[in-house]
Enzyme design. Structure first.
Site: not given
Ligand SMILES: CCCCCCCCCCCCCCCC(=O)SCCNC(=O)CCNC(=O)[C@H](O)C(C)(C)COP(=O)(O)OP(=O)(O)OC[C@H]1O[C@@H](n2cnc3c(N)ncnc32)[C@H](O)[C@@H]1OP(=O)(O)O
Ligand SMILES: Cc1cc2nc3c(=O)[nH]c(=O)nc-3n(C[C@H](O)[C@H](O)[C@H](O)COP(=O)(O)OP(=O)(O)OC[C@H]3O[C@@H](n4cnc5c(N)ncnc54)[C@H](O)[C@@H]3O)c2cc1C
Length: 615
Positions: A154, A193, A438
């Site tokens: 992020t 984190g 996530e």
């Molecule tokens: C256990 C943990 C430890 C515990 C410990 C102790 C506790 C601790 C707690 C805190 C723990 C915090 C942990 C936070 C850690 C973070 O937050 S890390 C950052 C997390 N960030 C995210 O999740 C980002 C979310 N965004 C995305 O995943 C992608 O931008 C999106 C929303 C999937 C869109 O991706 P895109 O490349 O724009 O793809 P899109 O155009 O939407 O789709 C194109 C095609 O790819 C496919 N596609 C997209 N994504 C995927 C995929 N992943 N796989 C397969 N196909 C896919 C779509 O289905 C689509 O397929 P078709 O419909 O065309 O057939």
């Molecule tokens: C406690 C915590 C721990 C984290 N740990 C990590 C980490 O370890 N590593 C890491 O890389 N990241 C981490 N993150 C970041 C986290 O993954 C992002 O905050 C999350 O992916 C959301 O992205 P953003 O904050 O940029 O929100 P944005 O993507 O800016 O979204 C903001 C708002 O916009 C709207 N929006 C966005 N896109 C769309 C869409 N396509 N359609 C409709 N509405 C939309 C939604 O209402 C959304 O809530 C952490 C966050 C938190 C809170």
């Protein structure tokens, strides 16, 4: 009860168990231990978990009696001490990193032990996206805490839209290195984190450029701090992002990389690589570099999201049998608040939800592991889209429902639910983060909706009318998100029913859990009544029958409610709650814990003088 007017400030505990909670446990209609075994996955696993918990609970390093009175730095330093102690314990006792004991230890300690991203995301991502040589090089160092890693994806300007990430990694064939840059303020990595103070290395997710072409997001291991004095390396600026709603003990940080060079070998290259001449080679799915997020979403369900609601149910239901307030029948004793139908209506559907989600998460983890094997051993990516769609939808639904459920439990405990000492506010502020991290829930629901028929018709008709794809998609997104939720709800109810059908050899626990299964399903219908009426799927009369049945089920659950939450088998040390302890002595604990507040320390003489001078 002491005579009116004569009582002493409790300097000691009332011995034994509060009689109001004791009476709830005298005759459960089911073997509580068998439900605990079922939730653990068998009696042997219950024994292992309890053994691990007893070791942790008997080690003072892990004690958190003062947890509600610490500064942020004290919380962080305490979590690091616990992480180092846990590593020592694991070595002493021979608990393998991928073993059952370690899994229970990390689950018991959760985010209260530092390096959650290091252990839960950094190491697993290397294992999933790295080749054997990279796993052999980096994972032992990480497991031994010789390096601390974070997952830096992020940025200030992008979290959801990964194709918009701005950090660039450009291959330079002349020196076989990648050069990393962040072109502008919005490119700064923000949130990872363990980054702010701890990490020595970062898995940087960035846009790969080679031979002048962008190949999309890939993962790169980058050293950011010295292993000698922990200072940041040249080209690296790193720090903590400041206070948050919770996770004060975690050093979520920011990272700036300017002209940082890393060797070609530092790109995780199980599914794609850059040859020495700069040629890009891809193996498998376009989105395989998103796989680590899919796995983390799946693991978070049972590691972080469901336990929050389970603990809230334990606290609120135990408190609701020791709290007496007002009178149902004039002239009688004040009533246990759990005897009010409204209190049951608030808490019992949450309890049923915990069981529904627990069984769903167990089934889904099995499916996830099956897909992992398919991909890793056979290079078969065919199930990845379904795994992604369902993991996105389940993470969104379970985090939404569990966050709202914890808040319902908190509000059901009145003023004491508003005290940090109850444990409920911090359960809420912690699980609320899972609606964002996530993968933000709205976006995750829309990922699931890509599969859903009805929404598809609406989309189809718009496209046929000549509307652009992206306009049609966005203008259908509310319907799509609703369809995604409905799809996941159906999957969860279906899984609960199937789980019950496999319990016919244990009629006693099947009977009590079937009540919860019915309660979960009926509560889901009532919560979405407008959908069932709108489609003509149900009549108003049928909905009345559902309401009456739900009320009857609440009465059935009432008798066993305390035994059902006891079956979760959380120790008092894990609940950190003055009002939810096993013995039910809520008032004594509230009073004793409040004495620890720094506000109750001896008033400094200088302050006394200042106060006395102004009156
Ligand atoms: C256990 C943990 C430890 C515990 C410990 C102790 C506790 C601790 C707690 C805190 C723990 C915090 C942990 C936070 C850690 C973070 O937050 S890390 C950052 C997390 N960030 C995210 O999740 C980002 C979310 N965004 C995305 O995943 C992608 O931008 C999106 C929303 C999937 C869109 O991706 P895109 O490349 O724009 O793809 P899109 O155009 O939407 O789709 C194109 C095609 O790819 C496919 N596609 C997209 N994504 C995927 C995929 N992943 N796989 C397969 N196909 C896919 C779509 O289905 C689509 O397929 P078709 O419909 O065309 O057939
Ligand atoms: C406690 C915590 C721990 C984290 N740990 C990590 C980490 O370890 N590593 C890491 O890389 N990241 C981490 N993150 C970041 C986290 O993954 C992002 O905050 C999350 O992916 C959301 O992205 P953003 O904050 O940029 O929100 P944005 O993507 O800016 O979204 C903001 C708002 O916009 C709207 N929006 C966005 N896109 C769309 C869409 N396509 N359609 C409709 N509405 C939309 C939604 O209402 C959304 O809530 C952490 C966050 C938190 C809170």
């Amino acid at each position: 009860m002491s005579a009116p007017g004569h009582w002493s400030v409790p300097g000691h505990w009332s011995s034994g168990v509060n009689p109001d909670i004791h009476s709830e446990r005298t005759s459960p209609s089911f073997p509580v231990e068998r439900v605990t075994n079922l939730l653990d996955g068998g009696a042997e696993l219950t024994a292992t978990r309890r053994h691990v918990e007893s070791i942790i609970n008997s080690d003072s390093t892990f004690s958190q009696d003062d947890r509600y009175f610490l500064t942020r730095v004290e919380q962080y330093e305490g979590s690091v001490r616990r992480a180092v102690r846990l590593r020592e314990k694991m070595k002493e006792l021979g608990w393998a990193d991928n073993g059952t004991e370690a899994m229970f230890a990390f689950r018991v300690l959760g985010a209260d032990v530092a390096f959650g991203i290091h252990n839960g995301v950094f190491i697993p991502t290397i294992k999933e996206l790295g080749i054997e040589a990279q796993i052999a090089k980096w994972v032992p160092l990480a497991q031994d805490l010789q390096i601390i890693g974070t997952y830096a994806q992020t940025e200030l300007g992008h979290g959801t839209y990964l194709r918009g990430l701005e950090t660039t990694v450009t291959f330079d064939p002349s020196n076989q290195e990648f050069v990393i840059n962040m072109p502008r303020l919005s490119s700064i990595k923000w949130w990872p984190g363990d980054l702010g103070r701890s990490a020595t290395h970062a898995l940087v997710l960035a846009q790969l450029y080679t031979q002048g072409k962008c190949q999309g997001m890939h993962a790169f291991i980058v050293q950011i701090r010295s292993l000698v004095d922990h200072s940041s390396l040249p080209g690296v600026t790193v720090g903590d992002i400041g206070p948050k709603m919770n996770f004060d003990q975690v050093d979520n940080g920011f990272l700036i990389l300017q002209n940082v060079h890393i060797p070609r070998e530092n790109m995780l290259c199980r599914y794609s690589e850059v040859s020495p001449d700069g040629t890009y080679v891809k193996r498998g799915s376009d989105r395989i570099n998103y796989f680590s997020m899919v796995l983390t979403r799946t693991r978070l369900l049972s590691a972080e999201i469901i336990p929050a609601l389970a603990k809230a149910c334990v606290i609120a239901i135990r408190y609701s049998v020791v709290r007496r307030q007002s009178k149902l029948k004039p002239g009688e004793m004040e009533t246990k608040i759990l005897d009010y139908q409204m209190q049951q209506q608030k808490l019992f559907p949450q309890l049923a939800t915990v069981f529904a989600f627990h069984f769903m998460a167990s089934s889904f983890e099995a499916f996830c592991n099956q897909v992992k094997v398919q991909i890793k051993s056979k290079g078969d990516f065919s199930s990845l889209p379904e795994l992604h769609a369902l993991s996105a939808g389940l993470k969104a639904l379970l985090s939404d429902v569990c966050s709202a459920g914890v808040e319902t439990c908190r509000r059901a405990c009145g003023g004491h639910g508003y005290s940090l000492l109850s444990g409920l506010p911090s359960l809420y502020t912690r699980v609320a983060g899972s609606c964002t991290y996530e993968g933000e829930n709205t976006v995750m629901q829309l990922q699931t909706a890509r599969l859903i028929k009805n929404a598809g018709f609406q989309l189809q008709s718009l496209l046929q009318s000549g509307v652009e794809q992206y306009v049609a998609w966005d203008s259908t997104s509310i319907l799509l998100a609703q369809a995604a939720i409905a799809h996941c709800q159906y999957t969860i109810v279906n899984n609960f029913v199937e789980t019950m059908s496999r319990l016919q050899h244990e009629p006693e626990i099947q009977q009590v859990l079937q009540v919860l299964c019915d309660l979960y399903a009926l509560s889901g219908i009532l919560a979405n009544a407008e959908e069932f009426l709108h489609d003509g799927y149900m009549t108003g009369h049928q909905l009345d029958l559902v309401t009456a049945s739900q009320r009857d089920l609440l009465t059935c659950v009432r008798k066993d409610a305390v035994s059902l939450v006891d079956a979760f088998d959380y120790s008092d040390q894990q609940l950190h709650s003055a009002i939810g302890s096993y013995d039910g002595h809520a008032y004594q604990r509230l009073f004793e814990w409040a004495q620890k507040a720094p506000m109750n320390a001896k008033v400094p003489f200088a302050l006394f003088l200042a106060l006395s001078s102004c009156c």
